[in-house]
Structures are given as structure tokens and as C-alpha cells.
Design an enzyme around this catalytic site. Structure first.
Site, mmCIF file in Angstrom:
data_model
loop_
_atom_site.group_PDB
_atom_site.id
_atom_site.type_symbol
_atom_site.label_atom_id
_atom_site.label_comp_id
_atom_site.label_asym_id
_atom_site.label_seq_id
_atom_site.Cartn_x
_atom_site.Cartn_y
_atom_site.Cartn_z
ATOM 1 N N CYS A 116 0.827 -1.226 0.000
ATOM 2 C CA CYS A 116 0.000 0.000 0.000
ATOM 3 C C CYS A 116 0.854 1.265 0.000
ATOM 4 C CB CYS A 116 -0.927 -0.009 1.202
ATOM 5 S SG CYS A 116 -2.001 -1.447 1.164
ATOM 6 N N HIS A 256 -3.989 6.848 1.951
ATOM 7 C CA HIS A 256 -4.278 5.500 1.456
ATOM 8 C C HIS A 256 -5.692 5.123 1.909
ATOM 9 C CE1 HIS A 256 -4.047 1.358 0.484
ATOM 10 N NE2 HIS A 256 -4.012 0.956 1.742
ATOM 11 N N ASN A 286 -10.113 -0.734 -1.442
ATOM 12 C CA ASN A 286 -8.662 -0.594 -1.298
ATOM 13 C C ASN A 286 -7.983 -1.160 -2.549
ATOM 14 O OD1 ASN A 286 -5.984 -0.742 -0.582
ATOM 15 N ND2 ASN A 286 -6.323 -1.748 1.393
HETATM 16 O O1 UT7 Z 1 -4.191 -1.645 3.061
HETATM 17 C C1 UT7 Z 1 -3.595 -2.673 3.781
HETATM 18 C C2 UT7 Z 1 -3.728 -2.473 5.212
HETATM 19 N N1 UT7 Z 1 -4.941 -3.087 5.682
HETATM 20 C C3 UT7 Z 1 -5.692 -2.459 6.554
HETATM 21 O O2 UT7 Z 1 -5.413 -1.335 6.919
HETATM 22 C C4 UT7 Z 1 -6.896 -3.198 7.103
HETATM 23 C C5 UT7 Z 1 -6.968 -3.045 8.596
HETATM 24 N N2 UT7 Z 1 -8.084 -3.749 9.241
HETATM 25 C C6 UT7 Z 1 -9.381 -3.422 9.045
HETATM 26 O O3 UT7 Z 1 -9.706 -2.554 8.254
HETATM 27 C C7 UT7 Z 1 -10.421 -4.101 9.908
HETATM 28 O O4 UT7 Z 1 -9.787 -4.820 10.927
HETATM 29 C C8 UT7 Z 1 -11.387 -5.037 9.134
HETATM 30 C C9 UT7 Z 1 -12.296 -4.197 8.267
HETATM 31 C C10 UT7 Z 1 -10.582 -6.010 8.294
HETATM 32 C C11 UT7 Z 1 -12.273 -5.803 10.130
HETATM 33 O O5 UT7 Z 1 -12.986 -4.900 10.948
HETATM 34 P P1 UT7 Z 1 -13.054 -5.111 12.519
HETATM 35 O O6 UT7 Z 1 -13.905 -4.027 13.050
HETATM 36 O O7 UT7 Z 1 -11.646 -5.221 13.023
HETATM 37 O O8 UT7 Z 1 -13.843 -6.463 12.626
HETATM 38 P P2 UT7 Z 1 -13.392 -7.791 13.386
HETATM 39 O O9 UT7 Z 1 -12.328 -8.484 12.619
HETATM 40 O O10 UT7 Z 1 -13.196 -7.481 14.818
HETATM 41 O O11 UT7 Z 1 -14.715 -8.654 13.250
HETATM 42 C C12 UT7 Z 1 -15.897 -8.317 14.005
HETATM 43 C C13 UT7 Z 1 -16.978 -9.341 13.695
HETATM 44 C C14 UT7 Z 1 -16.510 -10.779 13.869
HETATM 45 O O12 UT7 Z 1 -17.575 -11.538 14.373
HETATM 46 P P3 UT7 Z 1 -17.631 -11.906 15.935
HETATM 47 O O13 UT7 Z 1 -16.392 -12.702 16.214
HETATM 48 O O14 UT7 Z 1 -17.679 -10.600 16.666
HETATM 49 O O15 UT7 Z 1 -18.903 -12.720 16.039
HETATM 50 C C15 UT7 Z 1 -16.214 -11.228 12.462
HETATM 51 O O16 UT7 Z 1 -16.331 -12.616 12.287
HETATM 52 O O17 UT7 Z 1 -17.387 -9.223 12.331
HETATM 53 C C16 UT7 Z 1 -17.277 -10.491 11.686
HETATM 54 N N3 UT7 Z 1 -16.922 -10.266 10.292
HETATM 55 C C17 UT7 Z 1 -17.833 -10.041 9.322
HETATM 56 N N4 UT7 Z 1 -19.169 -9.955 9.343
HETATM 57 C C18 UT7 Z 1 -19.802 -9.687 8.180
HETATM 58 C C19 UT7 Z 1 -15.672 -10.224 9.744
HETATM 59 N N5 UT7 Z 1 -15.769 -9.984 8.430
HETATM 60 C C20 UT7 Z 1 -17.085 -9.863 8.140
HETATM 61 C C21 UT7 Z 1 -17.797 -9.595 6.953
HETATM 62 N N6 UT7 Z 1 -19.152 -9.515 7.022
HETATM 63 N N7 UT7 Z 1 -17.183 -9.388 5.768
#
Ligand code: UT7
Length: 333
Positions: A116, A256, A286
Site C-alpha cells: 500500500c 491511502h 482498497n
Molecule cells: O491496506 C492494507 C492495510 N490493511 C488495513 O489497513 C486493514 C486493517 N483492518 C481493518 O480494516 C479491519 O480490521 C477489518 C475491516 C478487516 C475488520 O474490521 P473489525 O472491526 O476489526 O472487525 P473484526 O475483525 O473485529 O470482526 C468483528 C466481527 C466478527 O464476528 P464476531 O467474532 O464478533 O462474532 C467477524 O467474524 O465481524 C465479523 N466479520 C464479518 N461480518 C460480516 C468479519 N468480516 C465480516 C464480513 N461480514 N465481511
């Protein structure tokens, strides 16, 4: 004594494939929903290449538009540098494919892997080539066909990315406008948190690596999120401080586009108002190395940048890599 030659951006361009994939389209592929994706990331839709289209094709369109806008020919180009983690193939480089496609008979070039932050790293290379006085016209592109490495069985990653390309032409300037400075960093201890383990010399493609889905992006989203929030905000503040500037001096911040919440955290720390920030993650998701040059091209098209404006770019991504670049905008197409 400061170098009298500065590298300035004299043309910008972007290319986004026509095909749109919405969050609702993804609902049919993995267990997800539009509301979750929008609230957690800010993404509504992303662009996807056609079958047979890849990174070099998108870059060629960007390069050709830059030549047209600047009214020069491909023979005028000295160097082509492309920040990408999704080259058409491991070799030859995407830059070589683009050199051939546009007919840049006097140019040499290469790809650079900075994820990125790849465009900012490539830009720094280009700036140095111009500042030495050795090269006069350097094409710097950022492009990724992220859908080629997405695992559509992994809802935590496949909803985040899209395809696209953008780029700039760098030329010498002696009036003080141009790229003022860059702060760039790599911390390889973060490598395991965001990577594609298969397909390189460590895990070359075998039936087994394919079965284990090693040729797709793997990400520990939470870990990356935490480091990205701090990394992108800190580096943006650092470069402003180094040049005795503050948020109010910046005409446009082009970060970014990985997650709207990461962008908002940087915007808060910099004390910026909404009109000082470029956000297009809702439309394109992204696009990795392409987010910043796409943002630059969009800002120029929309008249959001004028000569003399301070522009701040910032990125954070796999590696970990991160950086910021400060520009005083010159005359550009
Ligand atoms: O450019 C490269 C650099 N990359 C980044 O900067 C990405 C950085 N990370 C992020 O943007 C975020 O961490 C994500 C968008 C990837 C995830 O968001 P989050 O708020 O950290 O969600 P999480 O991983 O804590 O997941 C929360 C819940 C989980 O369920 P439980 O365990 O609370 O029941 C996940 O299983 O959301 C669930 N979940 C989803 N639900 C619906 C994870 N992905 C999805 C999805 N749809 N696509």
C-alpha cells in the site's frame, strides 16, 4: 545548500475498470452484508477487471493518458517505475510490458514491491532520479489487480479490495514547487500479519500450496488496523512538524484508502475539516498501490488542487511499510 532542482508532478491520470462489484453482489458470494461492510470499512462498491485484463493493461491506459495530457510522445519518457504487488507475472516486470505497449523506446524501468506504500516508495525513486539532473521525464505508477489474489471464501479480506491504477509524470522544476519531502519506513517484523505466502521462492506453486489457499491474501485485520491507525497519523504529523506546517496549511490530504475509520483517525489527529480530505474508498475500496495516485488524479480532475497548494499524501500497508509525502503543487495537467 538546497538543491535548485525539485521534481514536480506535471500530469496525473487514473484508470478504473468499468465492471462494478457492489456489497450486495458480495452478499451472494460470502456470508456478509452491506451494512456491516459500510459501517466497518466505508466501502460500498469496488471495480473489477474483465477476464484477460491485468495490471499492465490498466497501467498502459494511465500512461497513454498522461502522454496525451502532457502532449509528449512515449519516446520522451526516460524511466517507468510501477508500485505493485500484483504484477502480470513475476517477470518480466509490469514496467517492461508497459514500456513495450506504449512504445517508450528510450525508457528503462522496473516494478517496486511496497504494497500500500508502493506508490510513495516509487515516487521517492522518481524524485531522486529527477533531482540528480540525470533524467527529465519519469513515469511513476501505482496499480493493483487485487481481485487476482482474493480468496472469495474469506469474508474478512475479500470485501476489502478492488482493482485500479493511477500515475503521475515527474519533471524538473526550478521555481520551488514540487515534491518537498518524504518520510518512509519499513518494519519487517509485521510481515506475517498481512501477506500472500504462496507463489514466491519459499512456497512455489504446487498442488498442495493451491489446496492450502496459499496464493491468496492473508490478513490479521485487527492487528493491522491498530498499527495503521497510529502509523499513518504519526507520520503525517511528523512531516508537517518537520516543515513547520500544521493541518490548517494543507489544502488536501490524500491518504491511502484501506478503511474509512483509519482515515478518520488521521483526519482527527491532523485537525482537518472534511473539505481538506480526499475519500473515495466508498467507490473503489482498497486498490493497494493505486489508491494515492487515483486520489491525486481525481483531485486534479475535480479542481481540488491549485498551483501553490500544499498536498499531503500518507500510506500504511503490508511489510509493514508506511510513509508520508509533502508536495507544493506546481503546474499540472
Ligand atoms: O491496506 C492494507 C492495510 N490493511 C488495513 O489497513 C486493514 C486493517 N483492518 C481493518 O480494516 C479491519 O480490521 C477489518 C475491516 C478487516 C475488520 O474490521 P473489525 O472491526 O476489526 O472487525 P473484526 O475483525 O473485529 O470482526 C468483528 C466481527 C466478527 O464476528 P464476531 O467474532 O464478533 O462474532 C467477524 O467474524 O465481524 C465479523 N466479520 C464479518 N461480518 C460480516 C468479519 N468480516 C465480516 C464480513 N461480514 N465481511
Amino acid at each position: 545548500m538546497p538543491n535548485p532542482i525539485r521534481a514536480t508532478i506535471t500530469a496525473t491520470s487514473k484508470y478504473l475498470p468499468e465492471k462494478v462489484m457492489t456489497n450486495h453482489d458480495l452478499e451472494k458470494v460470502v456470508e456478509t452484508n452491506h451494512e456491516w461492510i459500510v459501517s466497518r470499512t466505508g466501502i460500498s462498491e469496488r471495480r473489477v477487471v474483465e477476464d484477460g485484463q491485468a495490471t499492465a493493461d490498466m497501467c498502459t491506459r494511465v500512461a497513454e493518458e498522461i502522454l496525451l495530457k502532457r502532449a509528449i510522445t512515449a519516446d520522451d519518457i526516460d524511466v517507468i517505475i510501477i508500485g505493485t504487488v500484483t504484477p502480470d507475472m513475476l517477470f518480466p516486470s509490469t514496467a517492461a510490458l508497459v514500456q513495450d505497449a506504449i512504445g517508450a523506446s528510450n525508457a528503462w524501468g522496473y516494478d517496486l514491491s511496497g504494497a500500500c506504500s508502493g506508490f510513495l516508495f516509487a515516487l521517492e525513486n522518481g524524485v531522486n532520479y529527477i533531482e540528480t539532473g540525470r533524467y527529465k521525464k519519469v513515469l511513476v505508477l501505482g496499480a493493483d489487480t487485487m481481485t487476482s489474489i482474493l480468496d472469495y471464501e474469506d469474508r474478512t479480506t475479500c470485501i476489502l479490495f478492488g482493482d485500479g491504477a493511477g500515475g503521475v509524470l515527474l519533471e524538473p522544476s526550478s521555481d520551488g514547487d514540487g515534491i518537498i519531502d518524504s518520510l518512509l519506513f519499513t518494519d519487517g517484523s509485521g510481515g506475517k500479519h498481512l501477506c500472500m505466502p504462496g507463489g514466491g521462492s519459499l512456497n512455489p506453486a504446487t498442488v498442495e500450496t493451491v489446496k492450502q489457499r496459499m496464493h491468496y491474501i492473508k490478513q490479521d485485520g485487527k492487528k493491522v488496523f491498530k498499527v495503521a491507525v497510529k502509523g499513518m497519523a504519526d507520520i503525517s504529523l511528523d512531516i508537517l512538524k518537520k516543515h513547520d506546517l500544521s493541518g490548517k496549511d494543507i489544502k488536501l490530504f490524500i491518504p491511502h484508502q484501506a478503511n474509512k475509520r483509519i482515515i478518520d483517525a488521521s483526519v482527527d489527529r491532523l485537525g482537518l475539516s472534511p473539505d481538506q480530505v480526499l475519500i473515495n474508498i466508498d467507490k473503489y475500496a482498497n486498490t493497494t498501490g493505486a489508491t494515492i495516485p487515483i486520489g491525486l488524479a481525481e483531485a486534479v480532475e475535480e479542481g481540488r488542487i491549485q498551483t501553490g497548494d500544499y498536498i499531503l499524501l500518507a500510506a500504511f500497508g503490508a511489510g509493514f511499510t508506511w510513509g508520508s509525502t509533502l508536495i507544493r503543487w506546481g503546474h499540472s495537467k
